[in-house]
Design a protein around this motif. Structure first.
Motif: not given
Length: 419
Positions: A74-101
């Motif tokens: 259902k809608e209305g679920r709270n989303i919590s970012l996690n370290t997996t999201d950081m890994e996805i950010t760093s690995r999948s978008f490394n063409k444009h992203i420099d440093n992830v923190g």
């Protein structure tokens, strides 16, 4: 030329009020365009100063709440970012992203040294935070990669908080151990407090923060710098792809913009620059219309001058004066009036901007919690002033050209009949 100047002076003395009113219109036009541009620049520079506190090509990603039902949830679920999201950010978008923190904070924490203490907010960060949020380091260093890997109990505090702990020698605080809620931390750096912020943070390694406060693999915000996204379209496409990828990790609809929020400082700056451009254009339009009133004044005075001196010009031509000499006389009068009064208006405009700069040029609003710069450096470049001056002189010359040509073409017999 000397005779022309004497004649212009005599005509001016004879018609003092008319010349003064015309000169006032010219001077007022120049003064207002310089004054308006200076005041506008004061507001614009304050906005630019505020935006300079952050790295332009950076983004902050935060948790949100789903607004659509998706994948059986259902809608209305709270989303919590996690370290997996950081890994996805760093690995999948490394063409444009420099440093992830990442960032996480906790309010109402006490830091003490012997009998001195202060209460404030603690933030767990990565080393890239100092570049992305542009902190000015005064002493020591910021959080580094070794702090992150080894989960060191390192602490970076503001200069104002440092004075609370060691009022007479804040520099000596670097290397000392302080108590953070009864846990010993080593102060490794002191940064300059940004008074435009409501909060005064003390920074520790994100991994240390996560362990002490039992955050597990959760992060509050993901921060990173990027490159190669130079247009608004490229940034929009990147955000769409990024949102879909992160949403997928949390079983949220790919196009659900509420599941996570994205603060793209690059596009925010682009929008701000568009707004600044609109303000500058509006100021120029208002100033040019004011300048136009001066030009109309010069044109009117020249028309009246020609009409009043029609018989005189006819007599001149009857005794052999060439049309060019009459044309030169009227044009010279127009140029001299616009130049003298235009220069006066320019000087007064520059003086008014200097006065604004000296009095309210660094105006800040202090709410007790933070300071905000509302007006900064309200000045105009000398090149703009000279250009405005050149415009009024050229326009004044053109304004005098029409009646001058009329006077030069008039036949002596017609001029002598004029009343």
């Amino acid at each position: 030329m000397r005779d022309i100047l004497k004649e212009i002076w005599a005509t001016t003395r004879k018609n003092k009020l008319r010349t003064a009113l015309t000169g006032f219109a010219v001077a007022w036009g120049i003064f207002m365009i310089i004054f308006l541009l200076g005041a506008g620049n004061g507001l614009i520079n304050a906005q630019k100063l505020s935006s300079e506190r952050f790295l332009d090509n950076s983004m902050i990603i935060g948790s949100g709440q789903t607004s659509k039902a998706y994948d059986g949830l259902k809608e209305g679920r709270n989303i919590s970012l996690n370290t997996t999201d950081m890994e996805i950010t760093s690995r999948s978008f490394n063409k444009h992203i420099d440093n992830v923190g990442a960032q996480a904070d906790k309010e109402g924490q006490t830091v003490s040294l012997e009998n001195n203490y202060f209460s404030g907010s603690l933030a767990g960060v990565y080393p890239n935070d100092i570049q992305i949020n542009k902190k000015e380091l005064l002493h020591g260093r910021f959080i580094n990669d070794t702090d992150i890997r080894q989960q060191r109990k390192s602490l970076v505090i503001s200069d104002e908080n440092a004075r609370e702990l060691m009022p007479h020698n804040t520099t000596a605080l670097v290397g000392r151990y302080v108590a953070v809620n009864n846990i010993a931390f080593r102060v490794v750096g002191i940064y300059k407090q940004d008074k435009s912020s409501m909060w005064s943070y003390s920074y520790m390694p994100f991994t240390t923060f996560s362990t002490i406060y039992n955050k597990g693999n959760k992060v509050e915000n993901i921060v990173f710098s990027f490159h190669g996204l130079n247009t608004e379209k490229e940034n929009e496409d990147f955000e769409t792809q990024y949102r879909a990828r992160i949403n997928n990790n949390h079983r949220a609809a790919p196009d659900d913009e509420s599941a996570i929020w994205i603060w793209n400082r690059f596009t925010s700056n682009m929008q701000m620059n568009k707004g600044i451009s609109i303000i500058q254009t509006a100021l120029w339009i208002i100033g040019l219309f004011t300048l136009l009133s001066g030009i109309v004044g010069v044109s009117n005075i020249m028309l009246i001058t020609v009409k009043e001196r029609t018989r005189e010009f006819g007599i001149r031509k009857a005794i052999g004066a060439r049309p060019l000499s009459i044309l030169r006389l009227i044009i010279a009068e127009s140029i001299i009036i616009t130049t003298i009064f235009g220069f006066t208006g320019m000087v007064l405009g520059i003086a008014s901007n200097m006065y604004m700069d000296a009095t309210i040029g660094h105006t800040k609003v202090n709410s007790g919690l933070f300071e905000a710069t509302m007006f900064y450096n309200p000045t105009v470049g000398l090149d703009i002033c000279i250009e405005a001056m050149a415009v009024i002189v050229l326009a004044g010359t053109l304004a005098g050209l029409i009646p001058a040509r009329k006077a030069a073409r008039i036949r002596p017999i017609e001029a002598l009949r004029a009343e």
